[in-house]
Write an enzyme that holds these catalytic residues in place. Sequence first.
Site, mmCIF file in Angstrom:
data_model
loop_
_atom_site.group_PDB
_atom_site.id
_atom_site.type_symbol
_atom_site.label_atom_id
_atom_site.label_comp_id
_atom_site.label_asym_id
_atom_site.label_seq_id
_atom_site.Cartn_x
_atom_site.Cartn_y
_atom_site.Cartn_z
ATOM 1 N N ALA A 38 0.884 -1.286 -0.088
ATOM 2 C CA ALA A 38 0.150 0.275 0.015
ATOM 3 C C ALA A 38 0.858 1.358 -0.071
ATOM 4 O O ALA A 38 0.465 2.332 -0.521
ATOM 5 C CB ALA A 38 -0.810 0.019 1.097
ATOM 6 N N ALA A 39 2.179 1.390 0.387
ATOM 7 C CA ALA A 39 2.754 2.627 0.674
ATOM 8 C C ALA A 39 3.041 3.213 -0.781
ATOM 9 O O ALA A 39 3.195 2.599 -1.772
ATOM 10 C CB ALA A 39 4.054 2.399 1.390
ATOM 11 N N GLY A 61 -1.388 6.500 -1.746
ATOM 12 C CA GLY A 61 -2.115 7.240 -2.642
ATOM 13 C C GLY A 61 -3.197 6.444 -3.123
ATOM 14 O O GLY A 61 -4.467 7.097 -2.999
ATOM 15 N N LYS A 62 -3.323 5.031 -3.384
ATOM 16 C CA LYS A 62 -4.298 4.424 -3.733
ATOM 17 C C LYS A 62 -5.199 3.962 -2.522
ATOM 18 O O LYS A 62 -6.501 3.952 -2.686
ATOM 19 C CB LYS A 62 -3.697 3.181 -4.303
ATOM 20 C CG LYS A 62 -3.083 3.483 -5.919
ATOM 21 C CD LYS A 62 -2.599 2.198 -6.452
ATOM 22 C CE LYS A 62 -1.878 2.479 -7.653
ATOM 23 N NZ LYS A 62 -0.601 3.119 -7.102
ATOM 24 N N ASP A 91 2.280 -2.762 4.231
ATOM 25 C CA ASP A 91 3.396 -2.815 3.517
ATOM 26 C C ASP A 91 4.492 -3.308 4.350
ATOM 27 O O ASP A 91 4.563 -3.158 5.591
ATOM 28 C CB ASP A 91 3.813 -1.462 3.403
ATOM 29 C CG ASP A 91 4.762 -1.237 2.122
ATOM 30 O OD1 ASP A 91 4.368 -1.019 0.700
ATOM 31 O OD2 ASP A 91 5.847 -1.477 2.352
ATOM 32 N N CYS A 116 3.541 -0.553 -12.458
ATOM 33 C CA CYS A 116 3.981 0.673 -13.126
ATOM 34 C C CYS A 116 5.110 0.207 -14.107
ATOM 35 O O CYS A 116 6.080 1.086 -13.967
ATOM 36 C CB CYS A 116 4.280 1.802 -12.005
ATOM 37 S SG CYS A 116 5.588 1.546 -10.848
#
Length: 469
Positions: free
Chosen positions: A243-244, A247-248, A266, A373
């Site tokens: 999760a870190a 943002g999401k 995380d 990404c």
Amino acid sequence: MSFFPKISFQHEVEEYLSKVFRNNELITALGTKEAESKYQSLLSHLSHPPAITTVRVNTNLASVKHVKKLLLEEIQKQFKGISVPVLEHPQLQDILLIPSIGPRQDLKKHESEVIVGAQCGYAVLRGAHVYVPGIISASRFVKAGDFVSVYSDIEGKCKRGAKEFEGVKVFLGNGISELSRSDIFSSHGRTTGLGVRMTEPVYLSPSFDSVLPSHLFLQNLPSVVVSHVLNPQPGERILDMCAAPGGKTTHVAALMHDEGEVIAMDKIANKVKKLKQNAELLQLNCIKAFCYDGTKALSAENKEDKQEGPPFLPESFDRILLDAPCSGMGQRPNMAYSSTLKEVTSYQPLQRKLFSVAVKLLKPGGVLVYSTCTITLSENEEQVAWALETFPCLQLQPQEPHIGGEGMRGAGLALHQLKLLQRFDPSAGALQGTDMGSLQDCREEDLVSLANKDCIGFFIAKFIKLKGK
């Protein structure tokens, strides 16, 4: 129009990528010339920042219209009267788009130089000022208040504290030094705070340092799309596995109107601390963050119901977001990618471990969204092919909104399967500069289209876990 050189890779990584983007499936579909052209265009795009800055509005606290008004006032202040539009997105109704002006090729360079690290340099190209920890070198007589030209040491060859540097460096623009050279490289330890205030950056984008911090979150457009694709509902229990910095996670919580439970994990403690700070800043209370390795998040035995943290029992979550650790080759700008081939290829097995845990933690009828990404096949389409073969209970789902292109050929997926995937390919749009004249002539829909295409490289797949399988 290319302003910076194409992204460079270590030789073995370059060979690996070259094979990915010249694979037989792709060549058969596009032809050798078109496939090669797209690949070379991608390499050019990766070294340049996206043409549009995207910010997500924290709709938990304020309306998009209200924040847009505040942001317009802030940009007017920063740009000293230069008029730059702030646009709403017709499909992503919680983001605002701000076009960048640049690259500006008429800037005169100053004699005094400041050299910054590559990561700091990339932040400058996206609107940041230079902070002291990012400074590697400064000319001999730099004093506070001096005009300086700022360069990026993209290959990491400059020695900290050097008085001059003749290696490969990329011009980022001009600014005013806030400190003298002796203060920057103080013997009392590394100074923090602002080092150079950028006054003439090559790409003029607003700085978001301390700008409306509880109302805005600086986020790439595809990263916003992911949470909408997950489509969390109020009252559900959601897991964000990696999760870190949050943002999401915070976006998911906002889409749920802060009702329900978002478990964020995380394995790096400092990142979890930052995530908690972001949740607090954005005033989102349904997020529970834990420092935990996602590959170990499945409980092997029954545990007390009162224990809210990991590990979790099977079939504990309505929806799961796996924004997996990846090779990060889609990030922009990046002029010199430093990872080795061994590092690049190490991500696929880790992603599969996390994915296998996610499938077991998901309730029947639940939704799993996988994203990265990066631009490789092995971490994206190949993972989808593997998942569909390994887990008969999973079925690919259409994505809404569908803003990116379809998946890339080369992993043996059928055309109807590729159409269900989203691959954001930076080479999809022309690499073009923007000046004030062209910006004023641009229609709003053209700028939105540019934002959709000229963004970071990103991949999204959405699965549903079928009941009774």
